[in-house]
Scaffold this active site. Structure first.
Site, PDB file in Angstrom:
ATOM      1  N   ASP A  38       3.479  11.208  12.914  1.00 38.35           N
ATOM      2  CA  ASP A  38       4.894  11.015  12.565  1.00 38.35           C
ATOM      3  C   ASP A  38       5.751  11.665  13.646  1.00 38.35           C
ATOM      4  O   ASP A  38       5.282  12.556  14.350  1.00 38.35           O
ATOM      5  CB  ASP A  38       5.221  11.624  11.190  1.00 38.35           C
ATOM      6  CG  ASP A  38       6.334  10.872  10.482  1.00 38.35           C
ATOM      7  OD1 ASP A  38       7.319  10.505  11.144  1.00 38.35           O
ATOM      8  OD2 ASP A  38       6.230  10.646   9.261  1.00 38.35           O
TER       9      ASP A  38
ATOM     10  N   LEU B 116      14.375  12.267   0.140  1.00 33.01           N
ATOM     11  CA  LEU B 116      13.885  13.111  -0.949  1.00 33.01           C
ATOM     12  C   LEU B 116      13.715  12.356  -2.263  1.00 33.01           C
ATOM     13  O   LEU B 116      12.983  12.798  -3.145  1.00 33.01           O
ATOM     14  CB  LEU B 116      14.830  14.309  -1.156  1.00 33.01           C
ATOM     15  CG  LEU B 116      14.998  15.217   0.080  1.00 33.01           C
ATOM     16  CD1 LEU B 116      15.978  16.339  -0.230  1.00 33.01           C
ATOM     17  CD2 LEU B 116      13.665  15.801   0.533  1.00 33.01           C
TER      18      LEU B 116
ATOM     19  N   ASP C 160       6.499   1.488   7.894  1.00 36.73           N
ATOM     20  CA  ASP C 160       7.508   0.669   7.234  1.00 36.73           C
ATOM     21  C   ASP C 160       8.080  -0.381   8.179  1.00 36.73           C
ATOM     22  O   ASP C 160       9.158  -0.881   7.947  1.00 36.73           O
ATOM     23  CB  ASP C 160       8.634   1.563   6.709  1.00 36.73           C
ATOM     24  CG  ASP C 160       9.315   2.329   7.834  1.00 36.73           C
ATOM     25  OD1 ASP C 160       8.853   2.220   8.995  1.00 36.73           O
ATOM     26  OD2 ASP C 160      10.300   3.031   7.561  1.00 36.73           O
ATOM     27  N   ASN C 161       7.398  -0.693   9.278  1.00 26.69           N
ATOM     28  CA  ASN C 161       7.965  -1.721  10.161  1.00 26.69           C
ATOM     29  C   ASN C 161       6.855  -2.609  10.699  1.00 26.69           C
ATOM     30  O   ASN C 161       5.694  -2.187  10.804  1.00 26.69           O
ATOM     31  CB  ASN C 161       8.767  -1.083  11.286  1.00 26.69           C
ATOM     32  CG  ASN C 161       7.901  -0.261  12.206  1.00 26.69           C
ATOM     33  OD1 ASN C 161       7.232  -0.797  13.087  1.00 26.69           O
ATOM     34  ND2 ASN C 161       7.876   1.046  11.992  1.00 26.69           N
TER      35      ASN C 161
ATOM     36  N   CYS D 187      13.356  -0.932   3.773  1.00 30.29           N
ATOM     37  CA  CYS D 187      13.735  -0.145   2.599  1.00 30.29           C
ATOM     38  C   CYS D 187      15.121   0.453   2.785  1.00 30.29           C
ATOM     39  O   CYS D 187      15.876   0.611   1.831  1.00 30.29           O
ATOM     40  CB  CYS D 187      12.724   0.964   2.353  1.00 30.29           C
ATOM     41  SG  CYS D 187      11.176   0.359   1.669  1.00 30.29           S
TER      42      CYS D 187
ATOM     43  N   CYS E 148      28.488  -3.684   7.519  1.00 25.47           N
ATOM     44  CA  CYS E 148      27.553  -3.572   6.387  1.00 25.47           C
ATOM     45  C   CYS E 148      27.075  -2.131   6.325  1.00 25.47           C
ATOM     46  O   CYS E 148      27.831  -1.221   6.631  1.00 25.47           O
ATOM     47  CB  CYS E 148      26.402  -4.564   6.525  1.00 25.47           C
ATOM     48  SG  CYS E 148      25.359  -4.281   7.963  1.00 25.47           S
TER      49      CYS E 148
END
Ligand code: ZN
Length: 475
Positions: free
Chosen positions: A156, A165, A224-225, A282, A433
């Site tokens: 990471d 959180l 997540d990609n 997300c 946005c």
């Protein structure tokens, strides 16, 4: 009497002696005698079924008797028997044992026949790479550490943020602003000080993926990609390691095990990524905070099953979870013989450029702002100067309720085509946005509809909060 030499790694189980004299006519009898005198050593040398463990070799004098029948191999009084455990990376594999504290800690595992001492030692010797310590990585890290997976590599490069959180339960409020790697590793070490945690502070890339992942037995994808998903998949196929997959969106999740024992890979399921922006992340689309817990723990369960070699692995099956309906479904997956990476004639034989493959512009290419873009600071300056323009918010109404920029007009992106008549093509329109992705699409759409003066506010309302008005809450 024949003498048995005890290797350093095993002396702790044999009263610290370097050799033991035993009586018996065959190697088998000698070993049995040794084992009955030292029950701790017995557990190291023999399986539950009483078989000599595969990583223990026995020599009579200088001769390897591995393939001989030990019960029929006779020994004479002056013979020396050596026990030689396999050595890996400088430490003897057989040296792995549980101390008293670990036996207590893992007692609920040890009393299950499916795990037992043998399984717990497998867990202790297992090496698992965990890509990402976010929503999926959080429950994975917590439970794999607690279960006693001996070596866990975390990959990471991110920093803990308040918006994490709600679901990334491995991090606490006090960790906001810390490196996720440090926050996760500290928490895991607190849960279980008996495990080794490797910190790989990096975004996984084509340059470093094989180097990082090659040292682990199992890879768990908690990313997540799309570029990283394809990268992890291809690296796993090339390295021959199972890829424990999970993905989440809003109330739905998926999980499976790719690239394991002839099963399909991610590319067999999805040969091509969707166009950039079609599937919201997300951050754009949202996710129920509990959902990654459910999916991450399915991944953790599969990883532990692979390590123990028990049960039926989730190979060739895709589990779909719908939290709203509280329903699990299962789809069959097959390996595609034409698959470009795991197929019979693969065209991908080394890692490629995954950003390009997924149509994501490189940071260097994305840097010069297109003419249609406008910074939030400039938008604020236009407001202050009284420049007439329409601020068009293309988010969803529930996002508009969380926060808004004063004076903004709400038309959700999906409704824009049929509500375009509410806008005047003579006006300057600034679309906005959450992060700038949907508003960029709104700008394209309006330009196609003949609006000449439309601009996209870069970074969306999050950037507005950062650069212009910190009172606007971020979500
Ligand atoms: Zn494949």
């Amino acid at each position: 009497m024949p003498k048995i030499l005890i290797p350093t790694a095993l002396r702790q189980f044999a009263g610290k002696q370097d050799s033991v004299e035993v009586t018996g006519g065959t190697v088998g009898e000698l070993l049995q005698e040794l084992a009955s005198r030292h029950p701790d050593l017995k557990r190291q040398l023999f399986s539950e079924e009483g078989k000599l463990r595969s990583f223990v070799n026995v020599y009579v004098n200088d001769e390897d008797i591995r393939y001989l029948d030990k019960d029929a191999t006779a020994v004479a009084a002056g013979d020396t028997i050596s026990i030689v455990p396999s050595i890996a990376g400088g430490s003897a594999a057989v040296a792995v044992a549980l101390d008293k504290e670990e036996i207590l800690r893992y007692s609920r595992h040890l009393i299950m026949p499916e795990v037992g001492m043998e399984g717990q030692l497998k867990l202790k010797q297992a090496k698992v790479a965990l890509i990402g310590t976010g929503g999926l990585g959080a429950p994975l890290g917590l439970y794999l550490a607690a279960a006693g997976v001996g070596r866990i590599g975390l990959v990471d490069f991110d920093v803990v943020d308040f918006t994490n959180l709600q679901r990334q339960v491995i991090h606490g409020t006090k960790d906001v602003g810390r490196k996720k790697l440090d926050s996760a590793a500290d928490r895991m070490a607190d849960i279980n000080p008996h495990i080794q945690i490797d910190r790989h502070e990096a975004a996984l890339t084509s340059e470093n993926a094989l180097q990082i992942l090659k040292d682990y037995d199992i890879v768990i994808d908690g990313t997540d990609n799309f570029p990283t998903r394809y990268l992890v998949n291809d690296a796993c196929v090339l390295l021959g390691k199972p890829n424990v997959y999970g993905s989440i969106f809003r109330f739905e999740g998926q999980a499976t095990v790719f690239a394991y024992e002839g099963g399909p890979c991610y590319r067999c399921l999805y040969p091509e990524p969707p166009p950039p922006g079609l599937v919201p992340s997300c951050a754009e689309g949202g996710v129920l905070g509990i959902l990654p817990g459910t999916i991450g723990l399915i991944q953790a369960t599969e990883a532990v099953k692979l390590i123990l070699g028990v049960g039926e692995p989730l190979v060739g099956r895709l589990v779909l979870y719908d939290a709203l309906a509280m329903r699990f479904r299962e789809l069959k997956l097959r390996r595609n013989p034409e698959c470009s990476v795991c197929g019979d004639n693969p065209t991908i034989t080394e890692l490629i450029d995954y950003q390009e493959f997924c149509g994501v512009p490189h940071a260097s290419e994305a840097a010069p702002a297109p003419m249609g873009d406008i910074d939030p600071v400039e938008v604020k300056a236009m407001m202050d100067a009284g420049t007439p323009f329409v601020l068009l918010d293309v988010r969803e109404p529930h996002e508009f309720q969380i926060c808004r920029i004063p004076g903004a007009k709400l038309i959700p992106l999906g409704e824009l085509p049929k509500r375009v008549n509410e806008l005047n093509s003579a006006d300057l329109i600034v679309a906005q946005c959450k992060m700038g992705g949907r508003s960029a699409k709104a700008v394209d759409l309006l330009k196609q509809a003949g609006f000449p003066k439309v601009r996209n506010m870069t970074g969306g309302i999050l950037a507005w909060s950062d650069k212009v008005d910190p009172r606007v809450p971020k979500y």
